[in-house]
Design a protein around this motif. Structure first.
Motif, short mmCIF file in Angstrom:
data_model
loop_
_atom_site.label_atom_id
_atom_site.label_comp_id
_atom_site.label_asym_id
_atom_site.label_seq_id
_atom_site.Cartn_x
_atom_site.Cartn_y
_atom_site.Cartn_z
N SER A 30 -1.18 1.33 -7.56
CA SER A 30 0.06 1.89 -7.01
C SER A 30 1.17 0.85 -7.10
CB SER A 30 -0.14 2.31 -5.56
OG SER A 30 -0.06 1.20 -4.70
N CYS A 36 -0.20 7.74 -4.37
CA CYS A 36 -0.60 8.12 -5.72
C CYS A 36 -2.06 8.56 -5.73
CB CYS A 36 -0.37 6.99 -6.71
SG CYS A 36 -1.30 5.49 -6.38
N ALA A 89 2.45 4.89 -10.54
CA ALA A 89 0.98 4.84 -10.57
C ALA A 89 0.45 4.57 -11.97
CB ALA A 89 0.41 6.16 -10.06
#
Length: 97
Positions: A30, A36, A89
């Motif tokens: 992340s 994410c 992400a």
């Protein structure tokens, strides 16, 4: 046991493999701010079918990496497709036949 193949670092949805394979591990990264997730599907070309694995990291988490290693790899019959969500992400899937 054969070595795993790396998907390499991915930041978008992607077809990882086609046909019968095994998911050995998945790692999610992340940006440290946004939530994410990455979902792996038993599908060669779309985010549908049986969910093989899901990894998430919450928003504003102190943890920016989450790795899951499967001691008993997950079998995919049709392929592996990854669906990622969250700004910033990234993920890596290790797999093999």
């Amino acid at each position: 046991m054969a070595s795993s193949i790396s998907s390499g670092l991915k930041t978008t949805d992607a077809a990882i493999a086609v046909g019968v394979n095994r998911v050995n591990s998945v790692e999610l990264f992340s940006d440290g701010t946004n939530a994410c997730s990455v979902v792996l599907y038993d599908n060669a070309a779309a985010a549908s079918g049986t969910v093989l694995a899901k990894v998430t990291i919450g928003a504003a988490s102190l943890k920016t990496t989450e790795q899951v290693v499967f001691m008993n790899p997950i079998r995919a019959e049709n392929g592996i497709y990854a669906d990622v969500t969250g700004t910033g992400a990234g993920y890596i899937v290790h797999y093999g036949g």
